[in-house]
Design a protein around this motif. Structure first.
Motif, PDB file in Angstrom:
ATOM      1  N   GLY A 384       0.791  -1.223   0.000  1.00 17.20           N
ATOM      2  CA  GLY A 384       0.000   0.000   0.000  1.00 17.20           C
ATOM      3  C   GLY A 384       0.822   1.272   0.000  1.00 17.20           C
ATOM      4  N   ILE A 385       2.096   1.162  -0.345  1.00 15.98           N
ATOM      5  CA  ILE A 385       3.002   2.313  -0.307  1.00 15.98           C
ATOM      6  C   ILE A 385       3.076   2.955  -1.682  1.00 15.98           C
ATOM      7  N   SER A 386       2.855   4.249  -1.730  1.00 14.91           N
ATOM      8  CA  SER A 386       2.967   4.995  -2.982  1.00 14.91           C
ATOM      9  C   SER A 386       4.347   5.636  -3.068  1.00 14.91           C
ATOM     10  N   ASN A 387       4.796   5.880  -4.270  1.00 13.64           N
ATOM     11  CA  ASN A 387       6.086   6.544  -4.529  1.00 13.64           C
ATOM     12  C   ASN A 387       7.293   5.719  -4.095  1.00 13.64           C
ATOM     13  N   GLY A 388       7.078   4.472  -3.721  1.00 12.54           N
ATOM     14  CA  GLY A 388       8.194   3.610  -3.361  1.00 12.54           C
ATOM     15  C   GLY A 388       8.299   2.448  -4.328  1.00 12.54           C
ATOM     16  N   CYS A 438      20.326  -3.350  -3.813  1.00 11.52           N
ATOM     17  CA  CYS A 438      20.803  -2.826  -5.095  1.00 11.52           C
ATOM     18  C   CYS A 438      21.414  -1.439  -4.972  1.00 11.52           C
ATOM     19  N   VAL A 439      21.055  -0.700  -3.932  1.00 12.18           N
ATOM     20  CA  VAL A 439      21.586   0.655  -3.761  1.00 12.18           C
ATOM     21  C   VAL A 439      23.075   0.630  -3.421  1.00 12.18           C
ATOM     22  N   THR A 440      23.585  -0.480  -2.884  1.00 12.10           N
ATOM     23  CA  THR A 440      24.966  -0.505  -2.395  1.00 12.10           C
ATOM     24  C   THR A 440      25.961  -0.010  -3.435  1.00 12.10           C
ATOM     25  N   ASN A 441      25.920  -0.589  -4.635  1.00 12.41           N
ATOM     26  CA  ASN A 441      26.891  -0.200  -5.658  1.00 12.41           C
ATOM     27  C   ASN A 441      26.649   1.214  -6.168  1.00 12.41           C
ATOM     28  N   LEU A 442      25.394   1.638  -6.220  1.00  9.49           N
ATOM     29  CA  LEU A 442      25.101   3.014  -6.617  1.00  9.49           C
ATOM     30  C   LEU A 442      25.666   3.976  -5.582  1.00  9.49           C
ATOM     31  N   SER A 443      25.623   3.579  -4.329  1.00  8.71           N
ATOM     32  CA  SER A 443      26.213   4.388  -3.262  1.00  8.71           C
ATOM     33  C   SER A 443      27.730   4.460  -3.418  1.00  8.71           C
ATOM     34  N   PHE A 444      28.371   3.303  -3.678  1.00  7.96           N
ATOM     35  CA  PHE A 444      29.817   3.311  -3.912  1.00  7.96           C
ATOM     36  C   PHE A 444      30.162   4.269  -5.048  1.00  7.96           C
ATOM     37  N   ALA A 445      29.411   4.167  -6.146  1.00 10.60           N
ATOM     38  CA  ALA A 445      29.693   4.997  -7.322  1.00 10.60           C
ATOM     39  C   ALA A 445      29.534   6.480  -6.998  1.00 10.60           C
ATOM     40  N   PHE A 446      28.494   6.820  -6.270  1.00  7.03           N
ATOM     41  CA  PHE A 446      28.253   8.232  -5.948  1.00  7.03           C
ATOM     42  C   PHE A 446      29.376   8.814  -5.093  1.00  7.03           C
ATOM     43  N   TYR A 447      29.700   8.152  -4.008  1.00  9.10           N
ATOM     44  CA  TYR A 447      30.681   8.709  -3.073  1.00  9.10           C
ATOM     45  C   TYR A 447      32.101   8.697  -3.630  1.00  9.10           C
ATOM     46  N   PHE A 461      15.732   6.244  -8.634  1.00  5.39           N
ATOM     47  CA  PHE A 461      15.705   4.901  -8.058  1.00  5.39           C
ATOM     48  C   PHE A 461      15.987   4.955  -6.565  1.00  5.39           C
ATOM     49  N   ILE A 462      17.055   5.642  -6.180  1.00 11.89           N
ATOM     50  CA  ILE A 462      17.434   5.704  -4.765  1.00 11.89           C
ATOM     51  C   ILE A 462      16.346   6.409  -3.954  1.00 11.89           C
ATOM     52  N   ARG A 463      15.771   7.454  -4.509  1.00 14.67           N
ATOM     53  CA  ARG A 463      14.677   8.166  -3.830  1.00 14.67           C
ATOM     54  C   ARG A 463      13.500   7.228  -3.609  1.00 14.67           C
ATOM     55  N   ALA A 464      13.157   6.426  -4.616  1.00 13.13           N
ATOM     56  CA  ALA A 464      12.018   5.524  -4.499  1.00 13.13           C
ATOM     57  C   ALA A 464      12.267   4.441  -3.450  1.00 13.13           C
ATOM     58  N   VAL A 465      13.494   3.945  -3.343  1.00 15.56           N
ATOM     59  CA  VAL A 465      13.821   2.966  -2.302  1.00 15.56           C
ATOM     60  C   VAL A 465      13.701   3.608  -0.921  1.00 15.56           C
ATOM     61  N   LEU A 503      21.149  -2.081   5.599  1.00 12.21           N
ATOM     62  CA  LEU A 503      20.881  -1.575   4.251  1.00 12.21           C
ATOM     63  C   LEU A 503      20.006  -0.329   4.279  1.00 12.21           C
ATOM     64  N   VAL A 504      18.992  -0.309   5.137  1.00 10.33           N
ATOM     65  CA  VAL A 504      18.102   0.853   5.181  1.00 10.33           C
ATOM     66  C   VAL A 504      18.849   2.078   5.693  1.00 10.33           C
ATOM     67  N   ARG A 505      19.703   1.910   6.672  1.00  5.57           N
ATOM     68  CA  ARG A 505      20.536   3.038   7.115  1.00  5.57           C
ATOM     69  C   ARG A 505      21.367   3.579   5.946  1.00  5.57           C
ATOM     70  N   MET A 506      21.963   2.651   5.189  1.00  8.12           N
ATOM     71  CA  MET A 506      22.773   3.056   4.037  1.00  8.12           C
ATOM     72  C   MET A 506      21.931   3.787   2.992  1.00  8.12           C
ATOM     73  N   VAL A 507      20.722   3.307   2.756  1.00  8.28           N
ATOM     74  CA  VAL A 507      19.829   3.938   1.778  1.00  8.28           C
ATOM     75  C   VAL A 507      19.478   5.347   2.214  1.00  8.28           C
ATOM     76  N   PHE A 508      19.082   5.517   3.465  1.00  2.06           N
ATOM     77  CA  PHE A 508      18.708   6.846   3.958  1.00  2.06           C
ATOM     78  C   PHE A 508      19.889   7.815   3.873  1.00  2.06           C
ATOM     79  N   THR A 509      21.071   7.357   4.253  1.00  2.00           N
ATOM     80  CA  THR A 509      22.245   8.231   4.210  1.00  2.00           C
ATOM     81  C   THR A 509      22.578   8.620   2.779  1.00  2.00           C
ATOM     82  N   THR A 510      22.570   7.647   1.878  1.00  2.00           N
ATOM     83  CA  THR A 510      22.892   7.929   0.479  1.00  2.00           C
ATOM     84  C   THR A 510      21.850   8.856  -0.138  1.00  2.00           C
ATOM     85  N   ALA A 511      20.575   8.580   0.095  1.00  2.00           N
ATOM     86  CA  ALA A 511      19.514   9.426  -0.455  1.00  2.00           C
ATOM     87  C   ALA A 511      19.629  10.852   0.080  1.00  2.00           C
TER      88      ALA A 511
END
Length: 763
Positions: A384-388, A438-447, A461-465, A503-511
């Motif tokens: 029931g989650i929108s935008n995710g 899946c965000v892990t490698n995108l996070s590596f690439a960004f930083y 993608f990262i915002r939606a996660v 993983l969720v901590r990593m997602v929030f920090t990266t986003a």
């Protein structure tokens, strides 16, 4: 060295003194020589390593990882199998799949095999070598007076497999070359295969999937023997022949197959020489992007063997390699050879960012972005989650879902459905963490790049996660908790799985950081940051009398294999040398008790996790060395059906030991064995820095850092208690002190750090 002498050279250039001018000329020559030496150094280090095959491959072809020599250019590929009298190149392409969303209905398809049949080589000896530096495979096959020398390479800039055959014996060699359809096994999927021979001697084979698919696909392979009009081969002693085999797919355009035929008709030895030069230039440039020398031939060989494999299978921006890389030799490959999102797809790419091989990492993004619409559907329908977005376990390219519920699943795996592992139409095994993983490698690439174009591309993608988890987490007693998740496939309904917490901590920090970088979503990033800070702590337990991590807060406590219990350390990156002392102690105990150095699934995360928490470097190294011997000659793990996922294990572990940049800042040789000399060039670190350094007799000699984006640099002083001279190509020389050397940098600035020489005390 160039940086050290920069200011001196400038002052000498402005001098009127003839001797000074002579000195500066010499220094300029020396500087040029140093650049040349750096290139020579890469060649010297890498060219001494090869893969050697002294027996006919026993597991090529195979429905899982093969054991034969691997050739590829990131688009087309060949695995070499067969005995000397029937050398068989199993051909495949990253962009040739059967594409239909459904369980066991989508997979990367094999294309054909090119077989060189020379009967007189029956029972010949077998010796094949692969030269990583030049990406060339050579073979020698001897049967008394009959002998053949083979040179084969997959052209880096063309989808051409070029095979040169030379008669090195004393008898005439005769045989033929032919294309054969793939071994399809028992599957009943309808495909179209046609083959033929043109009047000019070009043999061709075309294969396609046109019926009962979501996306029609087709591919073609063709070959000719240069100087001949058929596939027949007849070689006098000392005589040579060249075979050129080209492939393409329908994704390259409607005229792609006609273009391949035209290229083959026009090909001559001059064209092959040009392609060979382009091939060598491409590979030499690849190897010069970064390199290491670690004074251990076993580990170093596996380091470069792994890098060679990834460079050979990952370059097509829309079609990354699946579980077995580009080397699909039988259908249907195990696990459909797909993109498994609960680690298998992600793991091969870990080392590419620190190794500065960014082009090989680009394909990783495409299937994740292409699946977003379906991910939004699952998030809305199931939670029931929108935008995710919520992703199942298996996907393919072009938005295809390889594990979607269908009649095949209902017949063969009804337990998936009745056991709750299927939600709506998706196979999730109870796990909510796939998209976050899946965000892990995108996070590596960004930083490690701070590339705004990349950030804009992947931010949706990262915002939606992040949005999924912002709405999914539940607030209880002042902390955000995760319910109805799974730490391991099928452990449905657990609370606070430790992997998801990391993983969720990593997602929030990266986003949060990416939103700040792009100037977007100010209100959301504040919520992400707040929730990250208020998330539940990692669960712990007592095991063997020691405090260790618990796999979940409620549910599974421990698992007898796999490494899910430490993946919040790596790849989620939430614990390191700057973490709380008690947390580090628990992490240390967990790693020490698990000891899963050669785990069936998780070695690629276990080794770097051990490095991140400062586990004894000598132990890590000894285990890494043992691990590096536990392979087939091509580097795939011995008796492990999985393919390229462990291509990251040795490079990533070594890079982390040499140059660690998570946490507070940059550390060189922070987890390095005693009395082991080493050097590294251009390891990519957080903040978009390219870092180089060397250690001799346990002393760091220098540190160099190139700042690509002008971000702050915080370097842990490699010479504790000593002042450090910092030489910049833009701001001259200065002296800095302290445990951490914190400084602003300029884009394009080159910094070199050396200890200030201590003066001897007067008696």
């Amino acid at each position: 060295m160039i940086l050290v002498h920069f200011r001196w050279i400038v002052s000498l250039l402005t001098s009127r003194n003839t001797i000074s001018r002579f000195v500066v000329c010499f220094l300029v020559f020396l500087s040029i020589r140093l650049v040349v030496d750096a290139q020579d150094m890469a060649e010297m280090i890498i060219s001494r390593h090869k893969s050697v095959f002294n027996a006919v491959p026993a597991k090529t072809p195979n429905s899982v990882a093969v054991d034969g020599p691997l050739l590829g250019n990131g688009s087309g590929a060949a695995a070499l199998g067969g005995a000397p009298d029937r050398l068989s190149f199993y051909l495949a392409r990253n962009d040739f799949w059967r594409l239909k969303s459904g369980f066991d209905e989508s997979f990367p398809a094999s294309l054909a095999s090119l077989v060189i049949h020379i009967p007189s080589l029956n029972s010949a000896t077998y010796h094949v070598e692969q030269d990583f530096y030049n990406a060339v495979t050579t073979g020698d096959f001897l049967n008394g007076d009959t002998a053949l020398h083979m040179v084969a390479w997959m052209a880096a800039q063309h989808d051409w497999l070029i095979i040169e055959l030379k008669n090195t014996g004393h008898t005439i060699l005769t045989g033929d070359t032919e294309l054969f359809p793939p071994e399809k096994g028992d599957h009943k999927f309808v495909d179209s295969i046609t083959k033929g021979v043109g009047p000019d001697g070009i043999q061709w084979l075309k294969r396609g999937f046109y019926e009962d698919v979501d996306i029609k696909t087709r591919a073609c392979v063709s070959f000719r023997v240069i100087g001949g009009t058929s596939g027949k081969i007849s070689l006098q002693p000392g005589e040579s022949r060249t075979i050129i085999c080209a492939s393409t797919s329908g994704f390259n355009g409607n005229k792609a197959m006609d273009k391949v035929m035209t290229e083959l008709r026009q090909m001559n030895q001059e064209g092959i020489r040009t392609a060979r030069k382009e091939h060598k230039d491409w590979w030499h440039n690849f190897w010069h992007q970064s390199y290491v020398s670690v004074n251990d031939s076993v580990v170093e060989a596996q380091y470069y063997r792994s890098q060679y494999t990834m460079a050979s299978c990952s370059r097509d921006p829309k079609f990354p390699p699946g579980i077995f890389g580009s080397w699909v030799t039988r259908e249907i490959p195990a696990w459909n050879g797909d993109y498994h999102l609960n680690y298998n797809y992600i793991a091969p790419f870990y080392a590419l960012y620190s190794s500065n091989h960014l082009r090989q990492a680009i394909p990783y993004e495409a299937p994740l972005l292409d699946f977003m619409e379906r991910g939004k559907y699952y998030a809305a329908c199931i939670t029931g989650i929108s935008n995710g977005i919520l992703y199942p376990v298996g996907i393919g390219p072009c938005g295809i879902e390889t594990t979607r519920k269908n009649g095949i699943m209902e017949r063969q795996h009804p337990g998936y459905i009745s056991g709750g592992q299927v939600e709506d139409e998706g196979l999730f095994f109870g796990q909510k963490s796939n998209a976050a993983y899946c965000v892990t490698n995108l996070s590596f690439a960004f930083y490690t790049t701070y590339d705004p174009v990349f950030a804009e591309r992947v931010y949706p993608f990262i915002r939606a996660v992040a949005e999924f988890w912002r709405q999914y987490l539940q607030l209880e007693n002042g902390r955000y908790v995760i319910k109805n998740d799974a730490i391991h496939e099928g452990t449905i309904g657990t609370v606070n799985p430790i992997l998801s917490l990391g993983l969720v901590r990593m997602v929030f920090t990266t986003a949060t950081d990416m939103a700040k970088f792009l100037g977007k979503d100010r209100k959301l990033l504040e919520q992400w940051q707040y929730m990250q800070e208020k998330m539940a702590a990692y669960p712990e337990q007592i095991l063997k009398g020691r405090n260790v991590f618990r796999y979940t807060e409620e549910g599974t406590a421990w698992w007898g294999d796999n490494t899910l219990g430490i993946q919040h350390i790596y790849p989620a990156g939430q614990i390191g040398l700057d973490s709380d002392t008690s947390l580090l102690r628990t992490a240390f105990n967990t790693v020490d008790i698990m000891k899963r150095w050669r785990d069936f699934n998780g070695s690629n995360s276990f080794f770097p996790a051990a490095v991140r928490i400062g586990y004894p470097a000598d132990t890590i190294w000894n285990e890494l060395r043992t691990y590096s011997t536990h392979t087939y000659p091509n580097g795939f793990q011995l008796n492990n059906p999985h393919g390229i996922e462990n291509c990251s294990t040795v490079p990533n572990t070594v890079n982390e030991m040499l140059c660690m940049s998570n946490g507070k800042g940059l550390r060189v040789f922070a987890c390095w064995p005693e009395n082991r000399d080493a050097l590294f060039e251009n390891i990519r670190a957080r903040g978009a820095f390219l870092v180089s350094s060397a250690i001799e007799e346990n002393q760091v000699i220098f540190v160099r850092a190139k700042s690509e984006k002008g971000r702050p640099l915080n370097l842990r002083n490699p010479w504790p208690g000593r002042s450090v001279e910092v030489c910049s190509n833009k701001r001259g020389t200065r002296i800095v002190e302290g445990e951490w050397l914190n400084m602003n940098t300029l884009a394009g600035e080159m910094l070199e750090f050396k200890p200030v020489q201590q003066r001897s005390r007067k008696k």
